[in-house]
Scaffold this motif. Structure first.
Motif, PDB file in Angstrom:
ATOM      1  N   TYR A 143     -22.666  66.269  49.137  1.00 48.42           N
ATOM      2  CA  TYR A 143     -22.718  67.736  49.519  1.00 48.42           C
ATOM      3  C   TYR A 143     -24.282  67.968  49.664  1.00 48.42           C
ATOM      4  N   PHE A 144     -24.802  68.775  50.512  1.00 43.96           N
ATOM      5  CA  PHE A 144     -25.894  68.970  50.576  1.00 43.96           C
ATOM      6  C   PHE A 144     -26.110  70.661  51.076  1.00 43.96           C
ATOM      7  N   CYS A 145     -27.160  71.219  50.536  1.00 43.83           N
ATOM      8  CA  CYS A 145     -27.541  72.580  51.212  1.00 43.83           C
ATOM      9  C   CYS A 145     -28.790  72.721  51.901  1.00 43.83           C
ATOM     10  N   LEU A 146     -28.746  72.962  52.989  1.00 38.48           N
ATOM     11  CA  LEU A 146     -30.191  73.130  53.819  1.00 38.48           C
ATOM     12  C   LEU A 146     -30.436  74.712  53.814  1.00 38.48           C
ATOM     13  N   VAL A 147     -31.374  75.052  53.158  1.00 32.08           N
ATOM     14  CA  VAL A 147     -31.653  76.853  53.024  1.00 32.08           C
ATOM     15  C   VAL A 147     -32.731  76.890  54.043  1.00 32.08           C
ATOM     16  N   TYR A 148     -32.234  77.490  55.088  1.00 30.07           N
ATOM     17  CA  TYR A 148     -33.530  77.871  56.109  1.00 30.07           C
ATOM     18  C   TYR A 148     -33.613  79.348  55.971  1.00 30.07           C
ATOM     19  N   TYR A 149     -35.160  79.380  56.002  1.00 31.79           N
ATOM     20  CA  TYR A 149     -35.713  80.787  56.040  1.00 31.79           C
ATOM     21  C   TYR A 149     -36.566  81.223  57.304  1.00 31.79           C
ATOM     22  N   PRO A 150     -36.122  81.721  58.120  1.00 35.32           N
ATOM     23  CA  PRO A 150     -36.636  82.274  59.438  1.00 35.32           C
ATOM     24  C   PRO A 150     -37.797  83.409  59.146  1.00 35.32           C
ATOM     25  N   ILE A 151     -38.809  82.899  59.581  1.00 40.17           N
ATOM     26  CA  ILE A 151     -40.031  83.808  59.158  1.00 40.17           C
ATOM     27  C   ILE A 151     -40.318  84.559  60.238  1.00 40.17           C
ATOM     28  N   PHE A 152     -40.281  85.914  59.952  1.00 36.47           N
ATOM     29  CA  PHE A 152     -40.641  86.963  61.273  1.00 36.47           C
ATOM     30  C   PHE A 152     -41.933  87.556  60.997  1.00 36.47           C
ATOM     31  N   SER A 153     -42.523  87.735  62.150  1.00 37.08           N
ATOM     32  CA  SER A 153     -44.046  88.467  61.932  1.00 37.08           C
ATOM     33  C   SER A 153     -44.114  89.493  61.172  1.00 37.08           C
ATOM     34  N   GLY A 154     -42.948  90.324  61.120  1.00 37.89           N
ATOM     35  CA  GLY A 154     -43.137  91.618  60.409  1.00 37.89           C
ATOM     36  C   GLY A 154     -41.790  92.315  60.212  1.00 37.89           C
ATOM     37  N   LYS A 155     -41.597  93.486  59.691  1.00 36.71           N
ATOM     38  CA  LYS A 155     -40.403  94.068  59.510  1.00 36.71           C
ATOM     39  C   LYS A 155     -40.911  95.598  59.851  1.00 36.71           C
ATOM     40  N   CYS A 156     -39.920  96.405  60.392  1.00 37.03           N
ATOM     41  CA  CYS A 156     -40.385  97.936  60.821  1.00 37.03           C
ATOM     42  C   CYS A 156     -39.089  98.949  60.243  1.00 37.03           C
ATOM     43  N   HIS A 157     -39.152  99.533  59.126  1.00 36.39           N
ATOM     44  CA  HIS A 157     -38.398 100.382  58.635  1.00 36.39           C
ATOM     45  C   HIS A 157     -38.116 101.389  59.722  1.00 36.39           C
ATOM     46  N   PRO A 158     -36.933 101.823  59.938  1.00 38.20           N
ATOM     47  CA  PRO A 158     -36.415 103.065  60.793  1.00 38.20           C
ATOM     48  C   PRO A 158     -37.179 104.244  60.505  1.00 38.20           C
ATOM     49  N   ASN A 159     -37.641 104.790  59.260  1.00 38.97           N
ATOM     50  CA  ASN A 159     -38.166 105.866  58.757  1.00 38.97           C
ATOM     51  C   ASN A 159     -39.538 105.493  58.776  1.00 38.97           C
ATOM     52  N   LYS A 160     -40.220 106.355  59.755  1.00 41.34           N
ATOM     53  CA  LYS A 160     -41.620 106.059  59.921  1.00 41.34           C
ATOM     54  C   LYS A 160     -42.607 106.331  58.665  1.00 41.34           C
ATOM     55  N   LYS A 175     -49.098  94.805  52.033  1.00 40.41           N
ATOM     56  CA  LYS A 175     -50.446  94.617  51.980  1.00 40.41           C
ATOM     57  C   LYS A 175     -50.915  94.279  50.695  1.00 40.41           C
ATOM     58  N   GLU A 176     -50.754  95.193  49.686  1.00 36.48           N
ATOM     59  CA  GLU A 176     -51.434  95.293  48.538  1.00 36.48           C
ATOM     60  C   GLU A 176     -50.571  94.286  47.312  1.00 36.48           C
ATOM     61  N   VAL A 177     -49.225  94.239  47.302  1.00 39.80           N
ATOM     62  CA  VAL A 177     -48.411  93.496  46.533  1.00 39.80           C
ATOM     63  C   VAL A 177     -48.213  92.123  47.007  1.00 39.80           C
ATOM     64  N   LEU A 178     -47.240  91.976  48.075  1.00 37.27           N
ATOM     65  CA  LEU A 178     -47.090  90.800  48.901  1.00 37.27           C
ATOM     66  C   LEU A 178     -48.280  89.944  49.505  1.00 37.27           C
ATOM     67  N   GLN A 179     -49.288  90.919  49.897  1.00 38.99           N
ATOM     68  CA  GLN A 179     -50.445  90.211  50.472  1.00 38.99           C
ATOM     69  C   GLN A 179     -50.056  89.647  51.906  1.00 38.99           C
ATOM     70  N   THR A 180     -48.921  89.715  52.470  1.00 37.40           N
ATOM     71  CA  THR A 180     -48.659  89.337  53.813  1.00 37.40           C
ATOM     72  C   THR A 180     -47.949  90.174  54.218  1.00 37.40           C
ATOM     73  N   LYS A 181     -47.616  90.420  55.718  1.00 35.40           N
ATOM     74  CA  LYS A 181     -46.687  91.460  56.520  1.00 35.40           C
ATOM     75  C   LYS A 181     -45.528  90.506  56.877  1.00 35.40           C
ATOM     76  N   ILE A 182     -45.467  89.212  56.493  1.00 35.71           N
ATOM     77  CA  ILE A 182     -44.179  88.620  57.214  1.00 35.71           C
ATOM     78  C   ILE A 182     -43.055  88.937  56.549  1.00 35.71           C
ATOM     79  N   ASP A 183     -41.749  88.714  57.202  1.00 36.44           N
ATOM     80  CA  ASP A 183     -40.411  88.971  56.505  1.00 36.44           C
ATOM     81  C   ASP A 183     -39.782  87.743  56.645  1.00 36.44           C
ATOM     82  N   ILE A 184     -39.138  87.584  55.479  1.00 39.94           N
ATOM     83  CA  ILE A 184     -38.435  86.405  55.172  1.00 39.94           C
ATOM     84  C   ILE A 184     -36.591  86.488  55.389  1.00 39.94           C
ATOM     85  N   ALA A 185     -36.119  85.999  56.200  1.00 42.26           N
ATOM     86  CA  ALA A 185     -34.682  85.937  56.317  1.00 42.26           C
ATOM     87  C   ALA A 185     -34.169  84.682  55.418  1.00 42.26           C
ATOM     88  N   GLN A 186     -32.806  84.624  55.423  1.00 42.45           N
ATOM     89  CA  GLN A 186     -32.329  83.357  54.813  1.00 42.45           C
ATOM     90  C   GLN A 186     -30.883  83.295  55.191  1.00 42.45           C
TER      91      GLN A 186
END
Length: 335
Positions: free
Chosen positions: A120-137, A148-159
């Protein structure tokens, strides 16, 4: 999950021993919306058309009144000022008209139990998005500062976890058992309240007949295409939808060294597979983590700490005067 029976494998060792086609063909194809974008500066666009109309009216009146009065210097000054202002407004709008889309797909490979010549194997895929936009401006601006200050990148990581079984006597002979991911069926795309405890297992059969996965909301959770087709508002309001498939060039192994570079520990993503498909009733497994909402909790904590506002914040002007303090707080948080 420290008692997990999964063991992480080196990507290249897996490919050398088995076949890279397993990794590529098992990567889930999904649909994403071209209307998943950063908040656009519509006020700039409205002002642009207003000033453009005013400029055309002014030019027309100037030409009409030319036999009576005409001042070339005044005419040029007004046209230049209006043109420069319009240029700034349209540039500002174009800079905010940023689509969010998948960039690549990272992968980790885990090996489970070997039972009766079945591995048995598990392939864990992490689709990487160019960003994430919260609905609340307002919260979106704070979230961007956190990235920017903590994660140092704007990418979003799904799983997405893909479980497969492979015959140890005949390595290329494998089959996909199913998929495990955060399920966002029935949720409005821009609903601020999300459920990150909505992990659910689906057997491989759910993916047959081109029933692809689809992005369910702004947090890049997933649902199935047949779910999306039943949600008329989401299907049509966020059309067009684009099919994202994967190949050898955009699937990349996620290494421990690179995890440190992208501040993986701060993202609170649980890497270890969450299902043990060799056990009975494994398909009823659920998963919850108190760390799942860490990023959004930090945003809300910052608002409570720094924003002196007696109403729920929604607009950027509600937090504008506090942004310097928030940015400084995030810098201290990183250290």
């Amino acid at each position: 999950m420290s008692d997990s029976e999964w063991t992480k494998l080196d990507f290249q060792s897996f490919v050398d021993k088995y076949n890279k086609d397993i990794v590529v063909k098992s990567a889930p194809t999904f649909l994403y919306s071209k209307k998943d974008k950063e908040h656009e500066a519509y006020n700039s666009l409205i002002a642009f058309f207003f000033l453009l109309g005013f400029m055309f009216i002014y030019i027309a009146l100037t030409i009409f009144l030319m036999p009576v009065y005409y001042n070339v210097i005044l005419f040029l000054v007004i046209v230049i000022i209006l043109s420069a202002t319009n240029s700034i407004l349209i540039i500002n709008f174009l800079l905010t008209n940023v689509p969010i889309k998948p960039k690549e797909n990272w992968i980790e490979i885990y090996k489970g139990k070997n039972i009766n010549d079945i591995i048995y194997f598990c392939l864990v895929y992490y689709p990487i998005f160019s960003g994430k936009c919260h609905p609340n401006k307002a919260k979106n601006v704070i979230y961007k500062l956190y990235q920017k200050e903590v994660l140092q990148t704007k990418i979003d990581i799904a799983q997405i976890e893909v479980y497969i079984k492979l015959k140890s006597t005949n390595e290329p002979d494998y089959s996909i058992i199913g998929y495990f991911f955060q399920y966002g069926k029935g949720q409005r795309f821009n609903d601020e309240e999300i459920n990150r405890h909505s992990w659910r297992f689906f057997p491989y059969d759910r993916n047959l007949n081109d029933n692809y996965l689809a992005i369910a909301n702004w947090d890049h959770q997933f649902e199935w295409l047949d779910d999306l087709e039943l949600d008329y508002d989401k299907l049509h309001n966020y059309a067009p939808w684009v099919i994202q498939s994967w190949n050898e060039q955009n699937i990349k192994p996620l290494t421990e060294i690179f995890k440190k570079k992208i501040m993986w520990d701060l993202r609170k993503i649980e890497s270890l597979p969450k299902i043990e498909p060799w056990k009975p009733n494994f398909n009823a497994t659920s998963f919850e983590s108190f760390k799942a909402y860490k990023d959004l909790q930090i945003v809300n904590e910052v608002i409570e700490k720094f924003v002196k506002y007696d109403k729920e914040i929604k607009k950027i002007k509600d937090i504008k005067k506090d942004l310097f303090k928030i940015k400084a707080y995030f810098r201290d948080l990183k250290t």
